[in-house]
Enzyme design. Structure first.
Site, mmCIF file in Angstrom:
data_model
loop_
_atom_site.group_PDB
_atom_site.id
_atom_site.type_symbol
_atom_site.label_atom_id
_atom_site.label_comp_id
_atom_site.label_asym_id
_atom_site.label_seq_id
_atom_site.Cartn_x
_atom_site.Cartn_y
_atom_site.Cartn_z
ATOM 1 N N ASP A 227 0.856 -1.179 0.000
ATOM 2 C CA ASP A 227 0.000 0.000 0.000
ATOM 3 C C ASP A 227 0.901 1.241 0.000
ATOM 4 O O ASP A 227 2.101 1.154 0.280
ATOM 5 C CB ASP A 227 -0.873 -0.042 1.269
ATOM 6 C CG ASP A 227 -1.673 1.228 1.474
ATOM 7 O OD1 ASP A 227 -2.377 1.645 0.539
ATOM 8 O OD2 ASP A 227 -1.594 1.804 2.576
ATOM 9 N N ASP B 56 -1.704 -0.723 6.164
ATOM 10 C CA ASP B 56 -1.918 -0.077 7.452
ATOM 11 C C ASP B 56 -3.384 0.070 7.838
ATOM 12 O O ASP B 56 -3.684 0.415 8.980
ATOM 13 C CB ASP B 56 -1.275 1.317 7.454
ATOM 14 C CG ASP B 56 -2.079 2.330 6.641
ATOM 15 O OD1 ASP B 56 -2.458 2.010 5.483
ATOM 16 O OD2 ASP B 56 -2.351 3.438 7.147
#
Length: 267
Positions: free
Chosen positions: A10, A219
């Site tokens: 990400d 996250d």
């Protein structure tokens, strides 16, 4: 670290710092991955227009995934076989479309918000200055963020804790999905980051005619499909050093990175 590993990551809050969008704190790990010849596959909610400048800055030309799995971009000739569904996308790239058109998503978000009685404000309603203020991006970067194809980010304007569950139920009743990122909520089609990660992994396996071990870093809850699709899922800490509880609970065997964002990435 064997040369055949593939790394998926990400961006916002993970490889990129939540506040300043810099990746330099992860430089040591990025150089190790480059030294071992391992692909680095970006899997993000960002648009293609945002990812390309970052790839140039990183000095990489690997496959990448945009808009929460809505589209996969491949360098032309990345694999020796023909990739089903790949279409020319300009600049020596090909695109495989997996998502629902943004036009349909914007309309569906409006319907869901009315039915749920929840006030929302999506990118389609925001000016460039609003996006820049909400994200901390420069105006030129905010313009690129608005160039979307398969995903509509939005903010919920109602403070009540039940606003998000109510809205998500109405979105799902239309056969669509909704997820939460580090800054925005998102509405999307049947695609997600995990679908794209599994597809890219299958291409690498086909190309190498062998099993390909994978690691992934994220996250936030919108990274859960990504983290479930890799062999080694790693969660980096959010600002303040906390780990997202929803993501920890949803991914068996997940590892804590031991640091926030790119600092955790580097470990």
């Amino acid at each position: 670290m064997p040369v055949h590993w593939v790394f998926f990551t990400d961006l916002d809050g993970t490889l990129l710092d939540h506040a300043n969008y810099r990746w330099t704190a992860a430089r040591r790990a990025l150089e190790a991955i480059r030294r071992h010849g391992c692909p680095l596959v970006i899997v993000t909610s960002k648009s293609q227009a945002e990812v390309l400048p970052l790839l140039r800055d990183l000095g990489r030309r690997d496959p990448f995934v945009v808009e929460n799995g809505g589209g996969i971009y491949l360098p032309a000739g990345c694999f020796r076989f023909r990739v089903k569904g790949a279409r020319r996308a300009g600049g020596g790239w090909q695109r495989v479309s997996l998502g629902t058109s943004r036009r349909k998503l914007v309309a569906a978000l409006g319907r869901a918000a009315r039915r749920a009685g929840v006030r929302v404000r999506g990118f389609a309603e925001m000016t460039t200055r609003e996006v820049a203020a909400a994200t901390g991006l420069r105006l030129s970067e905010a313009r690129r963020a608005l160039r979307r194809e398969f995903d509509e980010p939005f903010l919920i304007r109602d403070p009540g804790a039940q606003a998000w569950p109510r809205l998500r139920r109405e979105i799902r009743r239309q056969g669509l999905q909704a997820t939460r990122g580090s800054r925005f909520f998102h509405i999307l089609g049947a695609n997600d980051k995990g679908v794209a990660v599994r597809q890219i992994t299958s291409w690498f396996r086909q190309a190498r005619r062998a099993r390909v071990p994978t690691a992934g870093l994220g996250d936030s809850p919108n990274d859960i499909p990504l983290l479930r699709a890799v062999d080694v899922p790693i969660l980096v800490a959010r600002p303040g050093g906390r780990y997202d509880a929803e993501t920890l609970a949803a991914v068996p065997g997940i590892r804590r990175a031991g640091g926030v964002g790119p600092q955790g990435w580097d470990r």
